[in-house]
Design a protein around this motif. Structure first.
Motif, mmCIF file in Angstrom:
data_model
loop_
_atom_site.group_PDB
_atom_site.id
_atom_site.type_symbol
_atom_site.label_atom_id
_atom_site.label_comp_id
_atom_site.label_asym_id
_atom_site.label_seq_id
_atom_site.Cartn_x
_atom_site.Cartn_y
_atom_site.Cartn_z
ATOM 1 N N VAL A 244 0.844 -1.185 0.000
ATOM 2 C CA VAL A 244 0.000 0.000 0.000
ATOM 3 C C VAL A 244 0.889 1.248 0.000
ATOM 4 C CG1 VAL A 244 -1.721 1.281 1.328
ATOM 5 C CG2 VAL A 244 -1.875 -1.192 1.148
ATOM 6 N N TYR A 245 0.469 2.262 -0.761
ATOM 7 C CA TYR A 245 1.266 3.487 -0.943
ATOM 8 C C TYR A 245 1.712 4.092 0.382
ATOM 9 C CZ TYR A 245 2.370 8.336 -2.033
ATOM 10 O OH TYR A 245 2.989 9.552 -2.112
ATOM 11 N N ASP A 246 0.803 4.180 1.361
ATOM 12 C CA ASP A 246 1.145 4.796 2.642
ATOM 13 C C ASP A 246 2.355 4.149 3.299
ATOM 14 O OD1 ASP A 246 -0.600 6.875 2.769
ATOM 15 O OD2 ASP A 246 -1.704 6.161 4.521
ATOM 16 N N THR A 247 2.509 2.851 3.090
ATOM 17 C CA THR A 247 3.618 2.119 3.693
ATOM 18 C C THR A 247 4.961 2.613 3.155
ATOM 19 O OG1 THR A 247 2.215 0.158 3.887
ATOM 20 C CG2 THR A 247 4.583 -0.180 4.065
ATOM 21 N N PHE A 248 4.972 3.000 1.893
ATOM 22 C CA PHE A 248 6.232 3.392 1.246
ATOM 23 C C PHE A 248 6.443 4.900 1.202
ATOM 24 C CE2 PHE A 248 4.933 -0.506 -1.316
ATOM 25 C CZ PHE A 248 5.712 -1.383 -0.571
ATOM 26 N N ARG A 249 5.462 5.687 1.676
ATOM 27 C CA ARG A 249 5.472 7.130 1.416
ATOM 28 C C ARG A 249 6.776 7.798 1.813
ATOM 29 N NH1 ARG A 249 0.738 11.058 3.495
ATOM 30 N NH2 ARG A 249 -0.424 9.431 2.423
ATOM 31 N N SER A 250 7.244 7.582 3.024
ATOM 32 C CA SER A 250 8.442 8.280 3.483
ATOM 33 C C SER A 250 9.674 7.869 2.674
ATOM 34 C CB SER A 250 8.676 8.011 4.972
ATOM 35 O OG SER A 250 8.880 6.628 5.217
ATOM 36 N N TYR A 251 9.737 6.617 2.254
ATOM 37 C CA TYR A 251 10.875 6.137 1.457
ATOM 38 C C TYR A 251 10.830 6.713 0.054
ATOM 39 C CZ TYR A 251 11.078 2.846 5.325
ATOM 40 O OH TYR A 251 11.137 2.293 6.574
ATOM 41 N N LEU A 252 9.643 6.888 -0.486
ATOM 42 C CA LEU A 252 9.476 7.515 -1.800
ATOM 43 C C LEU A 252 9.854 8.987 -1.727
ATOM 44 C CD1 LEU A 252 6.056 5.875 -2.770
ATOM 45 C CD2 LEU A 252 8.272 5.358 -3.808
#
Length: 302
Positions: A244-252
């Motif tokens: 899910v996008y939220d899981t990766f947000r900070s890394y993105l």
């Protein structure tokens, strides 16, 4: 005069937990107290309610029938007791929540910290799990899951904005192995997959093309049930992972991971706090619901 309810809560805890040890932990008493309380109930009824072995506890036929009869009544009694206690002042007690491991917005702590500051008499007991348990049967007050997997008879309020699923990889991996242009290209890449338990097949990666759903059964180079491990491996260049996008947000945002195949991941309903419909909700749960309503109105949901 004998209390007709004596031992019933103990019996219900044993029936639900399947062991004296787990029942004792749930009730906050010793294992011996559970065994003795159940024995007194059986003596009073004149019938065996459980079959005891060295490894497990199973309900007898009479025990199963008795549990089906008394369980709803005990639930109503507990609700009534909580309602009476709630009237005495500000909400207090332990609020037990079952939360999906990928509910990043909720687990980030911002909403929960504000709630705890507003209600110092409430303690939170968070179980982070991806098992889709019956929250009532498991003894939780509420849960947090993606809206699409919540049963229709539950009350649900949003705790995140819309979500979408996304494949991601590190710049290093993409420089070495190339960038997939279509979900089918993933079959030729090293992938980092997820599954809830070892006895289940890895999760199939889901995409949409021209309004039609696509499932890609990647053969993961690494499979795990821990999203943190998936992210760390992906950041280290081990392969492409999915979530899910939220899981990766900070890394993105930091450029540690890059989004892939975005055109194949349309938005869908996000995460919700959900709980059973009751005539009267415990004050501690009502407090959380009220707090989350205010939090979302003030821009807390991303």
């Amino acid at each position: 005069m004998t209390d007709v309810f004596e031992g019933m809560s103990t019996f219900a805890a044993v029936a639900e937990a399947g062991s004296f040890r787990l029942a004792a932990e749930r009730l906050g008493v010793t294992r011996s107290a559970v065994s003795q309380g159940l024995q007194r109930l059986e003596d009073r009824l004149g019938v065996a309610l459980v079959q005891r072995t060295t490894r497990s506890v199973r309900l007898t036929e009479a025990g199963e029938q008795f549990y089906r009869t008394v369980s709803p009544a005990l639930s109503e009694v507990k609700t009534a007791l909580r309602a009476v206690q709630d009237e005495r002042g500000r909400p207090t007690g332990t609020l037990r929540l079952s939360v999906s491991s990928i509910a990043e917005t909720f687990l980030s702590g911002v909403a929960l910290t504000g709630f705890l500051q507003a209600y110092p008499g409430i303690r939170l007991d968070l179980t982070v799990t991806d098992e889709e348990d019956d929250i009532v049967q498991a003894g939780f007050d509420a849960g947090v899951r993606l809206g699409e997997v919540i049963e229709q008879d539950m009350i649900a309020i949003p705790v995140s904005g819309e979500q979408r699923q996304l494949a991601v990889a590190s710049p290093d991996y993409l420089a070495r192995c190339g960038t997939p242009q279509h979900p089918r290209d993933l079959l030729a890449h090293d992938c980092i997959g997820w599954r809830a338990r070892p006895d289940l097949a890895p999760y199939r990666w889901e995409f949409t093309e021209n309004g039609r759903d696509i499932e890609i059964a990647v053969e993961p180079k690494v499979t795990t049930n821990d999203m943190g491990t998936m992210i760390r491996l992906a950041c280290a260049g081990a392969g492409i992972t999915f979530g899910v996008y939220d899981t990766f947000r900070s890394y993105l945002d930091r450029g540690e991971l890059l989004p892939l195949l975005e055109a194949f991941g349309p938005p869908f309903a996000g995460f919700y706090l959900y709980y059973p419909r009751r005539q009267r909700q415990p004050a501690k749960l009502r407090a959380l619901v009220d707090h989350l309503h205010k939090w979302t109105r003030h821009g807390g949901v991303a």
